[in-house]
Motif scaffolding. Structure first.
Motif, PDB file in Angstrom:
ATOM      1  N   MET A  62       0.991  -1.038  -0.028  1.00 26.40           N
ATOM      2  CA  MET A  62       0.263  -0.041  -0.022  1.00 26.40           C
ATOM      3  C   MET A  62       0.912   1.197   0.012  1.00 26.40           C
ATOM      4  SD  MET A  62      -3.417  -0.413   0.407  1.00 26.40           S
ATOM      5  CE  MET A  62      -4.560  -1.960   1.059  1.00 26.40           C
ATOM      6  N   LEU A  63       0.577   2.169  -0.853  1.00 26.92           N
ATOM      7  CA  LEU A  63       0.968   3.503  -0.791  1.00 26.92           C
ATOM      8  C   LEU A  63       0.378   4.324   0.188  1.00 26.92           C
ATOM      9  CD1 LEU A  63       3.434   5.436  -2.111  1.00 26.92           C
ATOM     10  CD2 LEU A  63       1.608   6.019  -3.780  1.00 26.92           C
ATOM     11  N   GLU A  64       1.154   4.678   1.291  1.00 23.04           N
ATOM     12  CA  GLU A  64       0.702   5.571   2.340  1.00 23.04           C
ATOM     13  C   GLU A  64       0.918   6.989   2.071  1.00 23.04           C
ATOM     14  OE1 GLU A  64      -1.693   4.608   4.775  1.00 23.04           O
ATOM     15  OE2 GLU A  64      -1.374   2.740   4.368  1.00 23.04           O
ATOM     16  N   ILE A  65       0.434   7.704   2.779  1.00 27.86           N
ATOM     17  CA  ILE A  65       0.673   9.255   2.941  1.00 27.86           C
ATOM     18  C   ILE A  65       1.676   9.655   3.570  1.00 27.86           C
ATOM     19  CG2 ILE A  65      -1.072  10.088   4.819  1.00 27.86           C
ATOM     20  CD1 ILE A  65      -1.765  12.417   2.683  1.00 27.86           C
ATOM     21  N   THR A  66       2.244   8.697   4.453  1.00 30.91           N
ATOM     22  CA  THR A  66       3.017   9.174   5.494  1.00 30.91           C
ATOM     23  C   THR A  66       4.486   9.883   4.865  1.00 30.91           C
ATOM     24  OG1 THR A  66       2.637   7.207   6.675  1.00 30.91           O
ATOM     25  CG2 THR A  66       4.553   8.299   7.505  1.00 30.91           C
ATOM     26  N   PHE A  67       5.248   9.561   3.692  1.00 30.42           N
ATOM     27  CA  PHE A  67       6.300  10.038   3.352  1.00 30.42           C
ATOM     28  C   PHE A  67       5.918  11.263   2.652  1.00 30.42           C
ATOM     29  CE2 PHE A  67       8.877  10.955  -0.506  1.00 30.42           C
ATOM     30  CZ  PHE A  67      10.181  10.997   0.152  1.00 30.42           C
ATOM     31  N   PHE A  68       4.889  11.332   2.085  1.00 28.46           N
ATOM     32  CA  PHE A  68       4.292  12.603   1.460  1.00 28.46           C
ATOM     33  C   PHE A  68       4.204  13.821   2.423  1.00 28.46           C
ATOM     34  CE2 PHE A  68       0.837  15.407  -0.450  1.00 28.46           C
ATOM     35  CZ  PHE A  68       1.637  15.898  -1.503  1.00 28.46           C
ATOM     36  N   ALA A  69       3.422  13.363   3.491  1.00 29.28           N
ATOM     37  CA  ALA A  69       3.105  14.326   4.539  1.00 29.28           C
ATOM     38  C   ALA A  69       4.431  14.825   5.234  1.00 29.28           C
ATOM     39  CB  ALA A  69       2.274  13.590   5.490  1.00 29.28           C
ATOM     40  N   LEU A  70       5.112  14.062   5.566  1.00 28.78           N
ATOM     41  CA  LEU A  70       6.684  14.323   6.106  1.00 28.78           C
ATOM     42  C   LEU A  70       7.495  15.169   5.333  1.00 28.78           C
ATOM     43  CD1 LEU A  70       8.127  13.822   8.712  1.00 28.78           C
ATOM     44  CD2 LEU A  70       9.265  12.167   7.430  1.00 28.78           C
ATOM     45  N   ALA A  71       7.523  14.705   3.862  1.00 29.67           N
ATOM     46  CA  ALA A  71       8.272  15.867   2.963  1.00 29.67           C
ATOM     47  C   ALA A  71       7.369  17.274   2.937  1.00 29.67           C
ATOM     48  CB  ALA A  71       8.224  15.170   1.496  1.00 29.67           C
ATOM     49  N   SER A  72       6.043  16.975   2.899  1.00 27.85           N
ATOM     50  CA  SER A  72       5.413  18.522   2.720  1.00 27.85           C
ATOM     51  C   SER A  72       5.636  19.156   4.108  1.00 27.85           C
ATOM     52  CB  SER A  72       3.955  18.185   2.687  1.00 27.85           C
ATOM     53  OG  SER A  72       3.641  17.484   1.325  1.00 27.85           O
ATOM     54  N   LEU A  73       5.564  18.608   5.159  1.00 26.22           N
ATOM     55  CA  LEU A  73       5.945  19.508   6.409  1.00 26.22           C
ATOM     56  C   LEU A  73       7.142  20.039   6.461  1.00 26.22           C
ATOM     57  CD1 LEU A  73       3.726  17.131   8.761  1.00 26.22           C
ATOM     58  CD2 LEU A  73       3.215  19.658   7.963  1.00 26.22           C
ATOM     59  N   ILE A  74       8.167  19.136   6.124  1.00 28.61           N
ATOM     60  CA  ILE A  74       9.537  19.890   6.184  1.00 28.61           C
ATOM     61  C   ILE A  74       9.726  21.061   5.180  1.00 28.61           C
ATOM     62  CG2 ILE A  74      12.057  19.124   5.622  1.00 28.61           C
ATOM     63  CD1 ILE A  74      11.277  16.139   6.660  1.00 28.61           C
ATOM     64  N   GLY A  75       9.329  20.627   3.887  1.00 27.92           N
ATOM     65  CA  GLY A  75       9.445  21.792   3.007  1.00 27.92           C
ATOM     66  C   GLY A  75       8.761  23.030   3.488  1.00 27.92           C
ATOM     67  N   PHE A  76       7.341  22.879   4.081  1.00 27.14           N
ATOM     68  CA  PHE A  76       6.777  23.905   4.780  1.00 27.14           C
ATOM     69  C   PHE A  76       7.608  24.629   5.725  1.00 27.14           C
ATOM     70  CE2 PHE A  76       3.907  25.720   7.820  1.00 27.14           C
ATOM     71  CZ  PHE A  76       2.974  26.698   7.009  1.00 27.14           C
ATOM     72  N   LEU A  77       7.946  24.047   6.608  1.00 31.70           N
ATOM     73  CA  LEU A  77       8.868  24.589   7.785  1.00 31.70           C
ATOM     74  C   LEU A  77      10.010  25.220   7.315  1.00 31.70           C
ATOM     75  CD1 LEU A  77       8.667  21.809  10.365  1.00 31.70           C
ATOM     76  CD2 LEU A  77       7.322  24.010  10.362  1.00 31.70           C
ATOM     77  N   ILE A  78      10.891  24.762   6.293  1.00 32.57           N
ATOM     78  CA  ILE A  78      12.101  25.369   5.689  1.00 32.57           C
ATOM     79  C   ILE A  78      11.586  26.736   5.029  1.00 32.57           C
ATOM     80  CG2 ILE A  78      13.811  25.183   3.940  1.00 32.57           C
ATOM     81  CD1 ILE A  78      14.089  22.263   4.809  1.00 32.57           C
ATOM     82  N   TYR A  79      10.605  26.523   4.188  1.00 33.79           N
ATOM     83  CA  TYR A  79      10.188  27.747   3.264  1.00 33.79           C
ATOM     84  C   TYR A  79       9.697  28.800   4.279  1.00 33.79           C
ATOM     85  CZ  TYR A  79       7.345  30.937   0.280  1.00 33.79           C
ATOM     86  OH  TYR A  79       6.919  31.956  -0.358  1.00 33.79           O
ATOM     87  N   ASN A  80       8.585  28.571   4.993  1.00 39.40           N
ATOM     88  CA  ASN A  80       8.187  29.630   5.822  1.00 39.40           C
ATOM     89  C   ASN A  80       8.980  29.879   7.012  1.00 39.40           C
ATOM     90  OD1 ASN A  80       5.037  30.234   5.042  1.00 39.40           O
ATOM     91  ND2 ASN A  80       5.361  27.843   4.876  1.00 39.40           N
ATOM     92  N   GLY A  81       9.961  29.280   7.445  1.00 38.54           N
ATOM     93  CA  GLY A  81      11.113  29.759   8.382  1.00 38.54           C
ATOM     94  C   GLY A  81      11.814  30.800   7.619  1.00 38.54           C
ATOM     95  N   ILE A  82      12.325  30.655   6.461  1.00 34.79           N
ATOM     96  CA  ILE A  82      12.903  31.710   5.637  1.00 34.79           C
ATOM     97  C   ILE A  82      11.981  32.935   5.441  1.00 34.79           C
ATOM     98  CG2 ILE A  82      14.014  32.062   3.469  1.00 34.79           C
ATOM     99  CD1 ILE A  82      14.877  29.119   3.450  1.00 34.79           C
ATOM    100  N   GLU A  83      10.838  32.663   5.059  1.00 37.16           N
ATOM    101  CA  GLU A  83       9.874  33.991   4.955  1.00 37.16           C
ATOM    102  C   GLU A  83       9.678  34.679   6.245  1.00 37.16           C
ATOM    103  OE1 GLU A  83       8.320  34.997   1.874  1.00 37.16           O
ATOM    104  OE2 GLU A  83       9.999  33.888   1.328  1.00 37.16           O
ATOM    105  N   LEU A  84       9.540  34.059   7.449  1.00 39.98           N
ATOM    106  CA  LEU A  84       9.462  34.624   8.869  1.00 39.98           C
ATOM    107  C   LEU A  84      10.826  35.533   9.036  1.00 39.98           C
ATOM    108  CD1 LEU A  84       7.500  32.161  10.926  1.00 39.98           C
ATOM    109  CD2 LEU A  84       7.023  34.281  10.375  1.00 39.98           C
ATOM    110  N   TRP A  85      11.746  34.880   8.808  1.00 36.94           N
ATOM    111  CA  TRP A  85      13.368  35.432   8.966  1.00 36.94           C
ATOM    112  C   TRP A  85      13.596  36.640   8.371  1.00 36.94           C
ATOM    113  CZ3 TRP A  85      18.047  35.454   6.220  1.00 36.94           C
ATOM    114  CH2 TRP A  85      19.323  36.131   6.899  1.00 36.94           C
ATOM    115  N   LYS A  86      12.953  36.586   6.808  1.00 36.82           N
ATOM    116  CA  LYS A  86      13.133  38.008   6.000  1.00 36.82           C
ATOM    117  C   LYS A  86      11.944  38.905   6.376  1.00 36.82           C
ATOM    118  CE  LYS A  86      14.982  35.497   2.092  1.00 36.82           C
ATOM    119  NZ  LYS A  86      14.859  35.402   0.718  1.00 36.82           N
ATOM    120  N   ARG A  87      11.072  38.346   7.201  1.00 37.97           N
ATOM    121  CA  ARG A  87       9.918  39.081   7.550  1.00 37.97           C
ATOM    122  C   ARG A  87       8.871  39.389   6.327  1.00 37.97           C
ATOM    123  NH1 ARG A  87      12.383  43.177  12.126  1.00 37.97           N
ATOM    124  NH2 ARG A  87      12.985  41.533  13.263  1.00 37.97           N
ATOM    125  N   ASN A  88       8.760  38.515   5.486  1.00 30.89           N
ATOM    126  CA  ASN A  88       7.885  38.512   4.318  1.00 30.89           C
ATOM    127  C   ASN A  88       6.611  38.069   4.574  1.00 30.89           C
ATOM    128  OD1 ASN A  88       9.929  39.586   2.675  1.00 30.89           O
ATOM    129  ND2 ASN A  88      10.514  37.556   1.706  1.00 30.89           N
TER     130      ASN A  88
END
Length: 189
Positions: free
Chosen positions: A1-27
């Motif tokens: 079965m192809l589960e959503i776990t890997f996709f969810a984990l990759a999405s959350l990591i990408g979200f945190l990195i991108y938005n961490g940078i956006e917060l740091w830049k104050r965008n």
């Protein structure tokens, strides 16, 4: 079965990195990142409910086919309101009101958070465009389910035009829900 776990984990990591940078830049503001994070969780939950898990191993596919209560491998409905009417009829005949309320209510609220999120992004959308966005969102999910079913060789999820109708209504309701709540709070004060 192809589960959503890997996709969810990759999405959350990408979200945190991108938005961490956006917060740091104050965008972006912290509140906007929070709302976006809630929307990401909603999207992951939506995918979990409508798409995943996808059986891709031969044994899992054969097991799923054997569990079908019908000889028909592909189950779909292209007749508007037939599933809704049949469900209401079954509710009265078999006394399964809760099951039918869950089906109707679940499909109505499935895309309402998406409509609410769209309200936060853009508050001046014309009603025709809003219906089209809701319909396109629901059609994307239903078409993806149908496409995956054809690839697998059986309906692992059922394509139903009534889902399109209920999801679209829920999407539009979600869009207008915030303005109604806000107006209600102003009246109560």
């Amino acid at each position: 079965m192809l589960e959503i776990t890997f996709f969810a984990l990759a999405s959350l990591i990408g979200f945190l990195i991108y938005n961490g940078i956006e917060l740091w830049k104050r965008n972006k503001s912290v509140s906007r990142v929070f709302v976006d994070f809630l929307f990401l969780l909603y999207i992951l939950g939506l995918l979990r409910l409508t798409i995943f898990p996808i059986p891709f191993q031969t044994a899992a596919i054969q097991d799923s086919i054997n569990k079908l209560e019908t000889e028909q491998l592909f189950i779909y409905n292209f007749i508007p309101f037939s599933t809704i009417i049949q469900g209401i009829s079954d509710a009265f005949i078999y006394n399964i009101y809760l099951l039918q309320i869950t089906y109707l209510g679940g499909n109505l609220i499935l895309l309402s958070p998406f409509g609410l999120y769209l309200y936060f992004l853009k508050r001046d959308i014309q009603i025709n465009s809003l219906w089209l966005i809701g319909l396109a969102s629901s059609l994307f999910i239903e078409t993806l389910q149908l496409l995956i079913s054809f690839i697998l060789g059986f309906s692992y999820r059922q394509f139903d035009v009534d889902d399109l109708i209920l999801n679209s209504v829920g999407f539009v309701f979600g869009y207008f829900a915030y303005s109604y709540i806000k107006r209600y709070k102003m009246i109560r004060r």
